[in-house]
Every structure is written in C-alpha cells, then in structure tokens.
Design a protein around this motif. Sequence first.
Motif, mmCIF file in Angstrom:
data_model
loop_
_atom_site.group_PDB
_atom_site.id
_atom_site.type_symbol
_atom_site.label_atom_id
_atom_site.label_comp_id
_atom_site.label_asym_id
_atom_site.label_seq_id
_atom_site.Cartn_x
_atom_site.Cartn_y
_atom_site.Cartn_z
ATOM 1 N N THR A 99 0.873 -1.169 0.000
ATOM 2 C CA THR A 99 0.000 0.000 0.000
ATOM 3 C C THR A 99 0.914 1.224 0.000
ATOM 4 N N GLN A 100 0.325 2.381 -0.154
ATOM 5 C CA GLN A 100 1.110 3.614 -0.066
ATOM 6 C C GLN A 100 1.011 4.173 1.353
ATOM 7 N N ALA A 101 2.021 4.925 1.758
ATOM 8 C CA ALA A 101 1.994 5.508 3.097
ATOM 9 C C ALA A 101 2.592 6.906 3.081
ATOM 10 N N ALA A 103 4.631 9.553 5.126
ATOM 11 C CA ALA A 103 5.583 9.633 6.232
ATOM 12 C C ALA A 103 5.884 11.095 6.566
ATOM 13 N N VAL A 168 5.514 10.475 0.331
ATOM 14 C CA VAL A 168 4.725 9.265 0.068
ATOM 15 C C VAL A 168 5.583 8.244 -0.663
ATOM 16 N N ASP A 170 5.924 3.482 -0.855
ATOM 17 C CA ASP A 170 5.340 2.201 -0.451
ATOM 18 C C ASP A 170 5.596 1.965 1.042
ATOM 19 N N LEU A 171 4.581 1.453 1.738
ATOM 20 C CA LEU A 171 4.670 1.266 3.191
ATOM 21 C C LEU A 171 5.884 0.442 3.645
ATOM 22 N N TRP A 174 8.988 2.512 4.029
ATOM 23 C CA TRP A 174 9.032 3.367 5.234
ATOM 24 C C TRP A 174 9.308 2.529 6.470
ATOM 25 N N ASN A 175 8.691 1.355 6.553
ATOM 26 C CA ASN A 175 8.938 0.501 7.718
ATOM 27 C C ASN A 175 10.423 0.173 7.828
ATOM 28 N N VAL A 187 4.952 6.962 10.247
ATOM 29 C CA VAL A 187 3.938 6.815 9.208
ATOM 30 C C VAL A 187 2.660 7.465 9.732
ATOM 31 N N GLY A 190 -2.013 5.794 5.966
ATOM 32 C CA GLY A 190 -1.854 4.778 4.930
ATOM 33 C C GLY A 190 -2.937 4.963 3.879
ATOM 34 N N ASP A 192 -4.823 2.660 1.145
ATOM 35 C CA ASP A 192 -4.934 1.262 0.756
ATOM 36 C C ASP A 192 -5.117 1.130 -0.743
#
Length: 235
Positions: A99-101, A103, A168, A170-171, A174-175, A187, A190, A192
């Motif tokens: 998904t996109q996130a 940050a 922005v 991909d999640l 960032w993680n 973050v 999110g 979806d």
Amino acid sequence: ESGVPLIKTGALTTCTHLPYAPFQSKDSSGKVVGFDVALIDLVATKLGVTQEIVDTPFEGIKSGSDLNSGKCDVAAAGMTITDERKKVLDFSDPYFDATQALAVLTGSPVKTLEELVGKRLGVQGGTTGEDYIKKQVAEKKLDIEVVSYKDLAALQQALATNQVVAAVNDLPVWNEYIKANPGKVTVAAGFDTGEQYGFAVKKGNTALLKTVNEVLAAARTDGTYDKIYATWIGD
Ligand code: GLN
C-alpha cells in the motif's frame, strides 16, 4: 540446460533501481541484497546460473525499454503490476502486497493529505505513489506542492532535511527506513491502494516467465518464501 534463453551466458541479468530497501539495496560491502534479490536468486539457481544485477533508472524498467533492448532478462524492482505497465511488460504472478503511506518527521502533527495544503509533499518520480498522489490532489483540488525526487534516497533525504513536510512511498519501504533510523520518521497515514508487486520479463518471453512463476509457487509451498519474507520484511 534449462532451455530458457538468456542475454548473457551463465547469468540471469536483473534490472533494478537502487536503493529500494528492503527489496534491493547495497549492503556495507557494496553487494546488492534484499527481498527481490533473494527471490530472483532462486530463479537463477533453478536455471543453473548466477544472478547479475544492473542498476538502472526506474523509467527504463517500467517502460519496458531495458528489457526490450536486452539490457536484462528480468526486472525486479519492487514494481507494482499496473494495467499500463502490462501493455509493455509481461508480469509474473504477484509476489508481494503493498500500500502507499504518508511519512512525516516524528512529532509532526500532520495526519492527512488535507493538512498539507500550502505545503510541500515529496514523491518518487515514475512510481505508483506519485500517480496516486497527483490523482488525489487533482480530484480533491488540494493546493499542495508535489515535488518529485529521482529515487528513494533523494526522497528520504528531502524529508529528513525538511525540504518537504511529508513524503509518500510504499509502506514496506518506510517501515524499513524506520528500522534503520529509529525515531526519525513516523507513518502518519496509509492509503490502501491494493498494489501487488510482480517481476517482469520482455513481452513474449514465456519460457522465462514460466520459470519465474514455477519458482515462486515452489517457494511458497516449501516455506522458502516465508523464510525470505521473515529475513527481509519481518512480521
Ligand atoms: N511500487 C512502486 C511502483 O511500482 C515503487 C517501485 C520503486 O520505486 N522501485 O511504482
């Protein structure tokens, strides 16, 4: 002899765009490692060859030009399968959900896109994250200055140095950044987008595509996929 034609004898040549940890990035010794690298290594092993990685701009990967010009056999770049890209590339079965996130620097009050009106928002050029944000900004008529950076490192640097208020991507990316730089970034939201990553081959390269899909299916069945997931993504 696998019968799968390769552009270079003894090698499976992979095009990627660095850095995109945890999918592909250089380790401290300069070796390219990551989730995608580990999966494509399985394909190389199956073909009885060694993976050789070529770092190239994302535009050349997603447009099909790198595969068409014979720069590489396969593209592995945390690349989302999209209808537009399917016109110019043949994708493997999906190997990752993303998904996109959004940050922000830790401590920033920003939680939504709406709060970025009048501010600068960073994205990575040519990505689904950029497409998603540009669409949202247009649809909701938000007066946000969207700034595109050439790669993930430049985007993360822009956020870290306050050149943008939020960024922005991909999640999972960032993680990974948060793991590597504890406390720096949070973050905030999110989106979806329901994206799935696929490996790509030149249109019509059914022999290689079949091998990639067989290797992915076998890795999911025998637990190798889960091991690679645990190593590079975590739980
Ligand atoms: N998943 C995103 C896309 O396909 C980002 C990929 C990347 O930057 N390597 O656009």
